[in-house]
Design an enzyme around this catalytic site. Sequence first.
Site, PDB file in Angstrom:
ATOM      1  CB  SER A   1      -0.888   0.002   1.253  1.00  0.00           C
ATOM      2  OG  SER A   1      -1.486   1.267   1.460  1.00  0.00           O
TER       3      SER A   1
ATOM      4  CE1 TYR B   1      -4.467  -2.028   4.801  1.00  0.00           C
ATOM      5  CE2 TYR B   1      -3.659   0.139   4.175  1.00  0.00           C
ATOM      6  CZ  TYR B   1      -4.110  -1.107   3.819  1.00  0.00           C
ATOM      7  OH  TYR B   1      -4.199  -1.459   2.500  1.00  0.00           O
TER       8      TYR B   1
END
Length: 333
Positions: free
Chosen positions: A127, A152
């Site tokens: 990501s 995350y």
Amino acid sequence: MKFLVTGGAGFIGFYVCQRLLANGHQVVGLDNLNDYYDVQLKLDRLAQLETAADFHFEKLDLADRDGVAALFAREKFNRVIHLGAQAGVRYSLENPMAYADSNLIGTLTILEGCRHHQVEHLVYASSSSVYGMNSKMPFSTQDRVDHPVSLYAATKKSNELMAHTYSHLYGIPTTGLRFFTVYGPWGRPDMAMFLFTKAIAEGKPIKVFNHGQMQRDFTYIDDIVEGILRIQDKPPVANKDWPGTDASSSSAPYKVFNIGNNQPVKLMTFIQAIEQAMGVEAVKEFLPMQDGDVPATFADIDDLQQAVGFKPATPIELGVQRFVDWYRSYYQC
């Protein structure tokens, strides 16, 4: 070939499965169908995939060690595209343990499956959030990514470290793809594109964080999938010149790429594109920056272009219009 696509009922996984099937491959889509967002949306994606004879769905949690091990032993996959994860920066503030189970344990079960069954190439989702507090633009795979600002992001950086370890120890070719704000039809309901469109359609205010002073490298789903499909066909090899200056490769068969539109868009410009597509001006509620968020993202994709000759290029206006058209059709509004 036979592919395992984890997160097969998810947004990106759904499109990847479609493309692989269209190219004549066998595909097993794995998903636990959790209720992080509307399960019906996942089931409706699956319903389209299940019309293909070469598609098989496996309802399974990535953290189920025995279940994943048995799946690998039974199916003998050639390649794995690992997209399943607990998504969302903001949700990681509320439910951190879900990220340990899905993103850490789940990735380890996939790596173990690849290790024990001679998988030719593991492509996995990282990501843009791994860039964290980086202020240099555009974000490059040569940049250090040691300062995440959400759990995350930390789990995604951990996935890259875990993959490198398995590439080094067991010679498994692994490629991590740092996605930049993916949007498009069938998109996730927790993403800005969906949230804004839904609120405007219902005549409700939209929440504009950091008072609208945000930029995102919005990347259309078709461009993301094209990048994945090209990359999966090019397993990395050991960099014989390593150690050197290339932080995205290694003496192991390991590689990391950015996949982004390489053209950041101001949040207010993004909102204007939705308003234009909807034919309605949004009521805006301006709010401060949220914890775990970053003010801007911008992908350097030079190495992606060099490796596979591809550069995402869908204009934001076109991508937004396609999403709005899908939303109105799907929700009949």
